[in-house]
Design an enzyme around this catalytic site. Structure first.
Site, PDB file in Angstrom:
ATOM      1  N   ASP A 167       2.844  -1.256 -10.213  1.00 43.95           N
ATOM      2  CA  ASP A 167       3.998  -1.875  -9.730  1.00 43.95           C
ATOM      3  C   ASP A 167       4.244  -3.471  -9.653  1.00 43.95           C
ATOM      4  O   ASP A 167       4.865  -4.010  -8.895  1.00 43.95           O
ATOM      5  CB  ASP A 167       4.240  -1.360  -8.355  1.00 43.95           C
ATOM      6  CG  ASP A 167       5.750  -1.111  -7.919  1.00 43.95           C
ATOM      7  OD1 ASP A 167       6.817  -1.384  -8.628  1.00 43.95           O
ATOM      8  OD2 ASP A 167       6.059  -1.063  -6.599  1.00 43.95           O
ATOM      9  N   LYS A 223       5.877  -0.564 -13.825  1.00 44.81           N
ATOM     10  CA  LYS A 223       7.354  -1.062 -13.436  1.00 44.81           C
ATOM     11  C   LYS A 223       7.666  -2.014 -14.577  1.00 44.81           C
ATOM     12  O   LYS A 223       6.710  -2.677 -15.374  1.00 44.81           O
ATOM     13  CB  LYS A 223       7.476  -1.782 -12.271  1.00 44.81           C
ATOM     14  CG  LYS A 223       8.783  -2.803 -12.252  1.00 44.81           C
ATOM     15  CD  LYS A 223       9.011  -3.032 -10.766  1.00 44.81           C
ATOM     16  CE  LYS A 223       7.843  -3.977 -10.047  1.00 44.81           C
ATOM     17  NZ  LYS A 223       8.402  -3.736  -8.716  1.00 44.81           N
ATOM     18  N   GLY A 228       0.789  -1.205   0.040  1.00 47.53           N
ATOM     19  CA  GLY A 228      -0.153  -0.070   0.039  1.00 47.53           C
ATOM     20  C   GLY A 228       0.838   1.422   0.058  1.00 47.53           C
ATOM     21  O   GLY A 228       0.204   2.425   0.040  1.00 47.53           O
ATOM     22  N   ASP A 260      -4.746  -6.398  -5.622  1.00 50.61           N
ATOM     23  CA  ASP A 260      -3.420  -7.172  -5.645  1.00 50.61           C
ATOM     24  C   ASP A 260      -3.858  -8.698  -5.288  1.00 50.61           C
ATOM     25  O   ASP A 260      -4.877  -8.889  -4.479  1.00 50.61           O
ATOM     26  CB  ASP A 260      -2.673  -6.537  -4.402  1.00 50.61           C
ATOM     27  CG  ASP A 260      -1.039  -7.112  -4.486  1.00 50.61           C
ATOM     28  OD1 ASP A 260      -0.425  -6.214  -4.638  1.00 50.61           O
ATOM     29  OD2 ASP A 260      -0.924  -8.285  -4.365  1.00 50.61           O
ATOM     30  N   TRP A 303       2.346   3.001  -2.384  1.00 50.19           N
ATOM     31  CA  TRP A 303       1.909   3.821  -3.553  1.00 50.19           C
ATOM     32  C   TRP A 303       0.692   4.394  -3.325  1.00 50.19           C
ATOM     33  O   TRP A 303       0.484   5.481  -3.477  1.00 50.19           O
ATOM     34  CB  TRP A 303       1.957   3.177  -4.834  1.00 50.19           C
ATOM     35  CG  TRP A 303       3.355   3.064  -5.702  1.00 50.19           C
ATOM     36  CD1 TRP A 303       4.561   2.853  -4.829  1.00 50.19           C
ATOM     37  CD2 TRP A 303       3.726   2.775  -6.848  1.00 50.19           C
ATOM     38  NE1 TRP A 303       5.701   2.675  -5.588  1.00 50.19           N
ATOM     39  CE2 TRP A 303       4.919   2.569  -6.976  1.00 50.19           C
ATOM     40  CE3 TRP A 303       3.055   2.556  -8.030  1.00 50.19           C
ATOM     41  CZ2 TRP A 303       5.840   2.172  -8.141  1.00 50.19           C
ATOM     42  CZ3 TRP A 303       3.728   2.287  -9.223  1.00 50.19           C
ATOM     43  CH2 TRP A 303       4.909   2.288  -9.375  1.00 50.19           C
ATOM     44  N   ASP A 357      -6.526 -11.639  -8.537  1.00 46.26           N
ATOM     45  CA  ASP A 357      -5.646 -11.593  -9.944  1.00 46.26           C
ATOM     46  C   ASP A 357      -6.129 -10.133 -10.827  1.00 46.26           C
ATOM     47  O   ASP A 357      -7.434 -10.339 -11.514  1.00 46.26           O
ATOM     48  CB  ASP A 357      -5.769 -12.760 -10.396  1.00 46.26           C
ATOM     49  CG  ASP A 357      -4.477 -12.869 -11.204  1.00 46.26           C
ATOM     50  OD1 ASP A 357      -4.004 -12.182 -11.883  1.00 46.26           O
ATOM     51  OD2 ASP A 357      -4.313 -14.013 -11.549  1.00 46.26           O
TER      52      ASP A 357
HETATM   53  C1  LIG Z   1       6.542  -4.584  -5.665  1.00 47.44           C
HETATM   54  S1  LIG Z   1       4.717  -4.953  -4.915  1.00 47.44           S
HETATM   55  C2  LIG Z   1       3.903  -3.609  -5.026  1.00 47.44           C
HETATM   56  C3  LIG Z   1       4.294  -2.525  -3.929  1.00 47.44           C
HETATM   57  C4  LIG Z   1       3.526  -1.289  -3.826  1.00 47.44           C
HETATM   58  N1  LIG Z   1       3.496  -0.487  -5.120  1.00 47.44           N
HETATM   59  C5  LIG Z   1       3.748  -0.699  -2.662  1.00 47.44           C
HETATM   60  O1  LIG Z   1       4.192   0.586  -2.627  1.00 47.44           O
HETATM   61  O2  LIG Z   1       3.374  -1.091  -1.629  1.00 47.44           O
HETATM   62  C6  LIG Z   1       4.185  -5.807  -6.253  1.00 47.44           C
HETATM   63  C7  LIG Z   1       3.014  -6.343  -6.247  1.00 47.44           C
HETATM   64  O3  LIG Z   1       2.385  -6.936  -7.458  1.00 47.44           O
HETATM   65  C8  LIG Z   1       1.534  -8.123  -7.207  1.00 47.44           C
HETATM   66  N2  LIG Z   1       1.078  -8.722  -8.305  1.00 47.44           N
HETATM   67  C9  LIG Z   1       1.791  -9.677  -8.961  1.00 47.44           C
HETATM   68  N3  LIG Z   1       1.106 -10.187  -9.888  1.00 47.44           N
HETATM   69  C10 LIG Z   1      -0.292  -9.729  -9.865  1.00 47.44           C
HETATM   70  C11 LIG Z   1      -1.580 -10.070 -10.249  1.00 47.44           C
HETATM   71  N4  LIG Z   1      -1.578 -10.821 -11.364  1.00 47.44           N
HETATM   72  N5  LIG Z   1      -2.621  -9.450 -10.114  1.00 47.44           N
HETATM   73  C12 LIG Z   1      -2.543  -8.438  -8.941  1.00 47.44           C
HETATM   74  N6  LIG Z   1      -1.545  -8.283  -8.232  1.00 47.44           N
HETATM   75  C13 LIG Z   1      -0.278  -8.765  -8.575  1.00 47.44           C
HETATM   76  C14 LIG Z   1       2.068  -8.723  -6.011  1.00 47.44           C
HETATM   77  O4  LIG Z   1       1.316  -9.388  -5.054  1.00 47.44           O
HETATM   78  C15 LIG Z   1       2.653  -7.491  -5.325  1.00 47.44           C
HETATM   79  O5  LIG Z   1       2.239  -7.347  -4.051  1.00 47.44           O
END
Ligand SMILES: C[S@@+](CC[C@H](N)C(=O)[O-])C[C@H]1O[C@@H](n2cnc3c(N)ncnc32)[C@H](O)[C@@H]1O
Length: 226
Positions: free
Chosen positions: A133, A173, A74, A93, A76, A109
């Site tokens: 992200d 990203k 959370g 997420d 961002w 998802d």
């Molecule tokens: C680097 S973290 C994000 C950090 C966030 N921007 C923050 O500042 O707290 C990447 C996130 O992408 C999520 N993610 C990966 N694949 C996903 C998908 N198919 N659907 C939803 N979320 C996904 C992961 O569960 C993870 O929590």
């Protein structure tokens, strides 16, 4: 764990912990961004990446309706609420995210067919900012990891192109120094400015970069602006 030199935390190797994870833990505990995030109440060090990207490209301040893809934990979303306090924010997420005032959260998802419509309905208007992200869990095989993450970025980009308000922005990203040629072509077609950036908070050794696409040209006639 014991204290090392001045302020430096050293991590002893432990049974069941690989040398690699010991090194990760030590780097994490000594990371100034991790300490700063904790001190300032951000849920992730990633928060600083968005702050730094916004300082350079100015896309968060003034935004009204924001979609945050890969929102957990959370950081961002917190930054968006801080810099654009009036913005409505919807996040998604795979993992649970603790509630954030002013943010609607979905634990699902993003690749699920139902996700785009759920995000759109929850926002109730066209977003002027889509941030992603998301990163796939790495399996350690570089090509597979790259392809899986690029799949997420592409889906995020299409969501942005199909939903953004005119002049909106898309920030995501990407891995390995930039955006794939096909995706870059799509973004250049739909946005007036497309840049790549590696904010200082992004670790130097990581292959992570961000693509910043601004000035959405709008959807073709007849598709409405939401
Ligand atoms: C680097 S973290 C994000 C950090 C966030 N921007 C923050 O500042 O707290 C990447 C996130 O992408 C999520 N993610 C990966 N694949 C996903 C998908 N198919 N659907 C939803 N979320 C996904 C992961 O569960 C993870 O929590």
């Amino acid at each position: 764990m014991r204290g090392g030199g001045p302020g430096k935390i050293r991590v002893k190797s432990a049974k069941g912990r690989t040398a690699q994870s010991t090194r990760w833990l030590e780097r994490h505990l000594n990371d100034p961004y991790v300490r700063k995030a904790k001190a300032e109440g951000w849920r992730s060090r990633a928060a600083f990446k968005l702050i730094e990207l916004d300082e350079k490209f100015h896309f968060v301040r003034g935004s009204r309706a924001v979609v945050d893809l890969g929102v957990a934990p959370g950081g961002w979303a917190q930054v968006v609420r801080k810099l654009a306090p009036k913005a409505q924010v919807v996040g998604i997420d795979l993992l649970p995210t603790d509630p954030i005032p002013g943010v609607t959260l979905f634990e699902m998802d993003f690749m699920d067919d139902k996700a785009p419509a759920m995000l759109r309905d929850a926002l109730g208007e066209a977003p002027d900012l889509v941030i992603s992200d998301m990163a796939a869990n790495t399996v350690g095989h570089a090509q597979t990891d790259h392809l899986r993450t690029m799949g997420l970025v592409e889906a995020a980009a299409w969501f942005a192109v199909e939903n953004l308000r005119k002049n909106g922005a898309f920030v995501a990203k990407v891995f390995a120094g930039g955006t794939d040629a096909d995706l870059l072509a799509v973004l250049k077609k739909h946005f007036t400015a497309v840049k790549h950036a590696k904010p200082p908070a992004s670790r130097k050794g990581s292959v992570e970069w961000y693509v910043v696409a601004q000035g959405f040209k709008g959807r073709p006639e007849g598709e409405g602006e939401g």
